[in-house]
Design a protein around this motif. Structure first.
Motif, short mmCIF file in Angstrom:
data_model
loop_
_atom_site.label_atom_id
_atom_site.label_comp_id
_atom_site.label_asym_id
_atom_site.label_seq_id
_atom_site.Cartn_x
_atom_site.Cartn_y
_atom_site.Cartn_z
N PRO A 159 0.81 -1.23 0.00
CA PRO A 159 0.00 0.00 0.00
C PRO A 159 0.84 1.28 0.00
O PRO A 159 0.47 2.26 -0.66
CB PRO A 159 -0.81 -0.13 1.30
CG PRO A 159 -0.89 -1.58 1.55
CD PRO A 159 0.42 -2.15 1.08
N TRP A 214 -4.54 4.56 0.59
CA TRP A 214 -3.50 3.54 0.74
C TRP A 214 -2.83 3.60 2.11
O TRP A 214 -2.47 2.56 2.67
CB TRP A 214 -2.48 3.68 -0.38
CG TRP A 214 -3.09 3.37 -1.70
CD1 TRP A 214 -3.45 4.26 -2.68
CD2 TRP A 214 -3.49 2.09 -2.17
NE1 TRP A 214 -4.03 3.61 -3.74
CE2 TRP A 214 -4.07 2.27 -3.45
CE3 TRP A 214 -3.41 0.80 -1.65
CZ2 TRP A 214 -4.55 1.21 -4.20
CZ3 TRP A 214 -3.91 -0.25 -2.40
CH2 TRP A 214 -4.46 -0.05 -3.65
N ILE A 253 -5.36 1.96 4.38
CA ILE A 253 -5.39 0.52 4.17
C ILE A 253 -4.30 -0.14 5.01
O ILE A 253 -4.53 -1.16 5.69
CB ILE A 253 -5.21 0.18 2.68
CG1 ILE A 253 -6.53 0.37 1.93
CG2 ILE A 253 -4.72 -1.25 2.49
CD1 ILE A 253 -6.43 0.15 0.43
N ALA A 254 -3.10 0.44 4.97
CA ALA A 254 -1.98 -0.13 5.73
C ALA A 254 -2.25 -0.07 7.23
O ALA A 254 -2.06 -1.05 7.95
CB ALA A 254 -0.69 0.62 5.39
N TRP A 294 -5.11 -2.41 8.43
CA TRP A 294 -4.71 -3.82 8.52
C TRP A 294 -4.04 -4.09 9.86
O TRP A 294 -4.21 -5.17 10.43
CB TRP A 294 -3.77 -4.17 7.37
CG TRP A 294 -3.33 -5.60 7.43
CD1 TRP A 294 -4.00 -6.69 6.98
CD2 TRP A 294 -2.12 -6.10 8.02
NE1 TRP A 294 -3.29 -7.84 7.23
CE2 TRP A 294 -2.14 -7.51 7.88
CE3 TRP A 294 -1.04 -5.50 8.65
CZ2 TRP A 294 -1.10 -8.32 8.35
CZ3 TRP A 294 0.00 -6.30 9.11
CH2 TRP A 294 -0.04 -7.69 8.97
N PRO A 338 -5.26 -10.65 -0.97
CA PRO A 338 -5.17 -9.19 -1.02
C PRO A 338 -6.50 -8.49 -0.77
O PRO A 338 -6.53 -7.43 -0.13
CB PRO A 338 -4.66 -8.92 -2.44
CG PRO A 338 -3.99 -10.18 -2.85
CD PRO A 338 -4.76 -11.28 -2.20
N TYR A 379 -6.61 -5.87 2.18
CA TYR A 379 -6.73 -4.44 1.88
C TYR A 379 -8.12 -3.89 2.14
O TYR A 379 -8.28 -2.72 2.47
CB TYR A 379 -6.33 -4.17 0.43
CG TYR A 379 -4.87 -4.47 0.14
CD1 TYR A 379 -3.94 -4.55 1.18
CD2 TYR A 379 -4.41 -4.68 -1.15
CE1 TYR A 379 -2.60 -4.81 0.94
CE2 TYR A 379 -3.08 -4.95 -1.41
CZ TYR A 379 -2.17 -5.01 -0.37
OH TYR A 379 -0.85 -5.28 -0.61
#
Length: 487
Positions: free
Chosen positions: A95, A143, A146-147, A150, A173, A177
């Protein structure tokens, strides 16, 4: 010397706390700039051209500083959290790399046109550039979140041993994600950014309106500030209630996926039901300030409110206490940060409807108490964002990746106490200076105010008759009127 784990955590906290200010400003300004550009192109109203040019300056400086400080954060994963980078690099690095390739390149490609191309390209092309920069700004958040999401609710992975080290392999994925936390984080963060900029814009505008309408101080281009105040109030009236409503859903999701964090938010140590939700809380002793417990706090709250919040409607619902978990986060930080953030959220709703009511009554520009409240609240949106991230990150402790990797296990193994302490001090000094410089530049822009009528008429290209940049053409000289904004 400071322990490497503690120093690394504090250094990352400092750099994140300073860095987040700049993305909040750029992401929050993006929708406003789309609107100002659209109105400028469609209506040709000089006030909207002023709005576009003025707030673009603050967007540009925020974007540049945010890019630099964001890159520093990514380097810290290697310098201070190398063990985490090795462990989760396959999933976490994707990401971050995509953010640079997709979002940042999109912004950088069109940023020059957006900043300097208004007189060089067509209206349609300029509007496309504005949209591209705004979309790129928000894609960056996609992005990054997303990181981070997680790490809060890890999915789509498996832990294997390679060369004697535990590492994460990405196996799904989509599950990783689009993990359960991502949509909550994205909506909450982006709405908070727009809300923060709306508060900042309304506070700055209220200051100039207050000086002009209440004190009678002559303010150039008062129509610009009046329009800024109105636009920001509309945005605040939309985002403030949405933030509280979505925050309720977000808190319920936290209860379901991170019950330990939820218990820290409510300072519940022993498993209990019918837990109250304190809207206003006061510690009854220093011990309760530093180590709060829900049953020992004096405050005004809703009986069973925390249980109702957690379950979605059952005031008798049981909340698992912190004593049931392995380790616990610094409860005082999480508990008080959450209280302050929620209180600010309801205050923002009050400001929004107060301002809209005065606007409806035709008294928006004469209410000096409202103006003072807006001025005093201009930076509180950013403060609330900071507190929200404190709850998010501190509340996850002792885990770096929830239930998978502890923070102490993710710090660079070769980092010494001397190295960690030195870089911590250096970063605190450097980021303090950087934030001071940013504040100074933005304050200068605000004091300078919007571009004047002469600046709005100026062009950057040489005109067809040979006059230089910024010089009026003979036709303009012959005109009896000027493009100005009434004071």
């Amino acid at each position: 010397m400071i322990d490497p784990v503690a120093a690394s955590r504090f250094q990352f906290a400092v750099t994140t706390i300073v860095h987040i200010i700049f993305p909040v400003m750029s992401m929050g300004l993006a929708p406003f700039l789309i609107y100002f550009t659209w109105k400028d192109i469609r209506d040709g109203d000089p006030v909207y051209e002023q709005l576009r040019r003025f707030w673009t300056k603050i967007f540009a400086i925020s974007f540049v500083v945010g890019t630099v400080t964001g890159l520093v954060l990514e380097f810290e994963f290697g310098t201070n959290f190398a063990a985490f980078s090795v462990f989760a690099g396959e999933l976490f690095g994707g990401p971050l790399a995509t953010e640079g390739l997709m979002a940042f390149m999109l912004e950088a490609t069109f940023l020059g046109v957006f900043l300097f191309g208004r007189e060089r390209v067509s209206d349609a092309m300029y509007f496309v550039a504005t949209l591209a920069v705004a979309v790129g700004t928000w894609l960056s958040a996609v992005w990054i979140l997303i990181a981070n999401s997680w790490m809060q609710t890890p999915r789509g992975y498996e832990v294997v041993v390679e060369n004697g080290q535990r590492v994460v392999h990405l196996v799904d994925p989509v599950a990783a994600y689009l993990n359960p936390r991502f949509p909550f984080m994205f909506v909450h963060m982006q709405n908070a950014a727009v809300e923060s900029v709306a508060l900042f814009m309304s506070g700055v505008a209220a200051y100039h309106v207050f000086r002009h309408h209440v004190w009678g101080y002559p303010v150039e281009s008062i129509a610009f500030w009046e329009k800024s105040l109105k636009v920001s109030l509309v945005a605040l009236a939309i985002t403030a209630p949405l933030q509280v409503f979505h925050g309720d859903l977000y808190a319920r999701h936290v209860f379901e996926t991170q019950p330990q964090k939820f218990a820290a938010m409510e300072a519940v140590w022993e498993t209990d039901s019918y837990v109250p939700e304190y809207l206003i809380a006061f510690p009854t002793s220093i011990e309760n300030l530093l180590n709060p417990r829900a049953k020992d706090i004096f405050g005004i709250g809703i009986p069973g409110g925390a249980s109702w919040l957690a379950s979605g409607g059952d005031p008798q619902a049981t909340i698992t206490g912190l004593n049931e978990f392995e380790g616990s986060p610094p409860v005082a930080i999480v508990f008080w940060a959450f209280r302050a953030m929620v209180a600010m959220g309801f205050w923002f709703i009050t400001l929004a409807f107060w301002g809209c009511y005065r606007w409806w009554r035709g008294e928006l520009f004469e209410d000096d108490l409202l103006h003072k409240a807006l001025m005093g609240s201009s930076l509180l949106g950013i403060v609330a964002v900071e507190l929200g991230w404190v709850v998010t990150e501190v509340g996850r402790q002792p885990w770096l990746v929830q239930g998978v990797l502890k923070t102490s296990e993710g710090v660079s193994p070769g980092l010494t106490a001397a190295e960690a302490t030195f870089t911590l001090v250096a970063f605190v000094v450097a980021y303090t200076l950087l934030l001071s410089l940013y504040t100074y530049v933005v304050a200068r822009i605000i004091r300078a105010g919007p571009p004047t009528g002469d600046e709005l008429r100026s062009v950057t290209d040489e005109s067809p008759d040979g006059t230089g940049p910024g010089e009026p053409t003979p036709a303009t000289d012959a005109e009896s009127g000027e493009v100005t904004v009434d004071d």
